[in-house]
Design an enzyme around this catalytic site. Structure first.
Site, PDB file in Angstrom:
ATOM      1  N   ASP A 163       0.707  -1.164   0.031  1.00  0.00           N
ATOM      2  CA  ASP A 163       0.086  -0.009   0.048  1.00  0.00           C
ATOM      3  C   ASP A 163       0.909   1.203   0.095  1.00  0.00           C
ATOM      4  O   ASP A 163       1.406   1.580   1.225  1.00  0.00           O
ATOM      5  CB  ASP A 163      -0.810  -0.119   1.239  1.00  0.00           C
ATOM      6  CG  ASP A 163      -1.779   1.330   1.540  1.00  0.00           C
ATOM      7  OD1 ASP A 163      -1.634   2.049   0.465  1.00  0.00           O
ATOM      8  OD2 ASP A 163      -2.175   1.291   2.668  1.00  0.00           O
TER       9      ASP A 163
ATOM     10  N   GLU B 250      -0.784  10.767   1.036  1.00  0.00           N
ATOM     11  CA  GLU B 250      -2.141  10.194   1.272  1.00  0.00           C
ATOM     12  C   GLU B 250      -2.259   9.665   2.524  1.00  0.00           C
ATOM     13  O   GLU B 250      -3.534   9.710   3.244  1.00  0.00           O
ATOM     14  CB  GLU B 250      -2.312   9.181   0.281  1.00  0.00           C
ATOM     15  CG  GLU B 250      -3.725   8.670   0.038  1.00  0.00           C
ATOM     16  CD  GLU B 250      -3.858   7.498   0.854  1.00  0.00           C
ATOM     17  OE1 GLU B 250      -5.022   7.009   1.122  1.00  0.00           O
ATOM     18  OE2 GLU B 250      -2.838   6.879   1.400  1.00  0.00           O
ATOM     19  N   GLU B 251      -1.053   9.142   3.188  1.00  0.00           N
ATOM     20  CA  GLU B 251      -1.240   8.396   4.465  1.00  0.00           C
ATOM     21  C   GLU B 251      -1.692   9.319   5.499  1.00  0.00           C
ATOM     22  O   GLU B 251      -1.800   9.026   6.710  1.00  0.00           O
ATOM     23  CB  GLU B 251       0.121   7.669   4.970  1.00  0.00           C
ATOM     24  CG  GLU B 251       0.174   6.371   3.806  1.00  0.00           C
ATOM     25  CD  GLU B 251      -0.640   5.252   3.987  1.00  0.00           C
ATOM     26  OE1 GLU B 251      -1.396   5.634   4.856  1.00  0.00           O
ATOM     27  OE2 GLU B 251      -0.390   4.319   3.415  1.00  0.00           O
TER      28      GLU B 251
ATOM     29  N   HIS C  61      -1.556  -2.072   6.273  1.00  0.00           N
ATOM     30  CA  HIS C  61      -1.106  -1.186   7.343  1.00  0.00           C
ATOM     31  C   HIS C  61      -0.119  -2.285   8.316  1.00  0.00           C
ATOM     32  O   HIS C  61       0.206  -1.527   9.385  1.00  0.00           O
ATOM     33  CB  HIS C  61      -1.868  -0.470   7.905  1.00  0.00           C
ATOM     34  CG  HIS C  61      -2.079   0.649   7.099  1.00  0.00           C
ATOM     35  ND1 HIS C  61      -2.544   2.059   7.705  1.00  0.00           N
ATOM     36  CD2 HIS C  61      -2.141   1.021   5.772  1.00  0.00           C
ATOM     37  CE1 HIS C  61      -2.825   2.992   6.601  1.00  0.00           C
ATOM     38  NE2 HIS C  61      -2.567   2.360   5.525  1.00  0.00           N
TER      39      HIS C  61
END
Length: 381
Positions: A190, A224-225, A325
């Site tokens: 991711d 984005e995170e 994650h």
């Protein structure tokens, strides 16, 4: 529009290269350079925002309305919050991830200048020979972790003298492994797996010299995170935005482990029905393995773009991912299915030609026949 040959070896090589580059949010300059180098090799022009988000352009017959595909280069990580009296580092997360996935991880601490130091994230009570069963009963919390640096360090003063500071970035090793049966196991699939799939689709289009109906922008974001996403790299001509990210494999979810998953809704709300239907039709027509899913605790680059006030159609395409994650796992077949769908979508005509204008008349606004039938023929009382 035609089905293209996709280079699976390229996808795997590109993914491995991306995984090797530390890129927690805020420490993304190096991976931006690597991505730009790759785009140069593919002959795809690009521009950068001030902080390094990338907007590449694949030219089509029509410049407006155009479309965009977005994935993020930044990953989870951590940051030094304090220098402890025992010579170890207190850490806080960058992005949202559980401390249980941090315990035991090998890391690199990036200090001021060009200095760095290796280390390990450990719980405060790390030895059963000392703490016995207390190692099992201590809380799972970031406040219960510390970074043991690989140098002689038994005090805050020694840490300061070595050059450590509050705010130093901590990058966690990805530890990638590609198995013979197609599984890919690593931290940070991711969204580096999504990035590799986009590049693979773009490479196929470039090499086939496939004509595009309209311009397609490849967007690679860097925050984005932490929730920023694609809000800062779009421009007004974009009418369709497809976000590429992970789909979670878990009980109660419907994500395909070996195909592409079309998300119908995430925590920010439903995606555009017309664009989503178009993507599902492409899967059915070209016999691409696929599934549909809804994600309650998840948001993507598209959400940030919408929240920034962009009036665009959005969709989310996912590769299957287990233990998101954490120490993640995907399969090459899922990534190839994703790249296959992307290559077809990039070649396709616009979902609606009217979308070239921000405002337009009712005459060419899309219909929903399944609803209008009930309006025209109300049920008998």
């Amino acid at each position: 529009m035609k089905r293209l040959d996709l280079d699976q070896n390229y996808l795997m090589r590109t993914l491995f290269r991306l995984l090797e580059i530390p890129s927690p949010t805020g420490l993304t300059d190096t991976i931006v350079h690597v991505m730009c180098d790759e785009l140069n090799k593919l002959g795809i022009p690009f521009d950068l925002t001030r902080r390094g988000a990338i907007r590449a352009n694949m030219s089509g017959k029509v410049q407006s309305p155009d479309r965009a595909i977005v994935a993020h280069l930044d990953t989870l990580g951590a940051m030094v919050k304090n220098l402890r009296p025992n010579g170890r580092l207190e850490a806080v997360p960058i992005g949202t991830w559980s401390p249980r996935f941090a315990e035991g991880a090998r890391v690199t601490v990036y200090m001021d200048g060009d200095r760095s130091c290796r280390g390990t994230i450990l719980p405060l009570k790390a030895s059963g020979h000392t703490y016995d069963t207390e190692i099992d009963s201590q809380p799972t919390a970031w406040s219960n972790l510390e970074v043991r640096v690989d140098m002689e360090s038994n005090s805050r003063k020694e840490l300061e003298e070595a050059g450590f500071n509050v705010g130093d970035f901590i990058a966690v090793d990805p530890d990638p492994e590609f198995t013979d049966n197609g599984y890919i196991v690593s931290r940070y699939l991711d969204d580096k797996a999504g990035v590799a799939a986009i590049l693979t689709a773009a490479k196929a289009i470039v090499e086939a010299k496939a004509p595009l109906e309209l311009d397609c922008h490849l967007l690679f974001t860097i925050s984005e995170e932490v929730g920023v996403g694609a809000s800062h790299v779009l421009h007004g001509d974009v009418a369709e935005l497809v976000s590429v990210d992970n789909g979670t494999l878990a009980p109660g979810q419907n994500t395909s482990e070996f195909g592409v998953t079309v998300s119908m809704q995430d925590s920010s709300g439903p995606f555009d029905r017309h664009l989503t239907t178009k993507l599902l039709d492409l899967c059915r027509t070209h016999k691409i393995e696929h599934a549909r899913d809804v994600f309650n605790h998840y948001r993507s680059d598209a959400a940030a773009a919408m929240e920034a006030g962009n009036d665009i159609r959005t969709a989310l395409l996912c590769f299957g991912l287990d233990a998101s994650h954490g120490y993640e796992r995907s399969h090459i077949q899922s990534l190839m299915s994703l790249a296959d769908l992307l290559s077809l979508y990039i070649q396709s005509p616009p979902t609606f030609t009217r979308d070239r204008d921000l405002l337009g008349p009712l005459a060419d606004f899309p219909h929903q026949p399944e609803l209008e039938k009930h309006i025209e023929d109300p049920p008998k009382q």
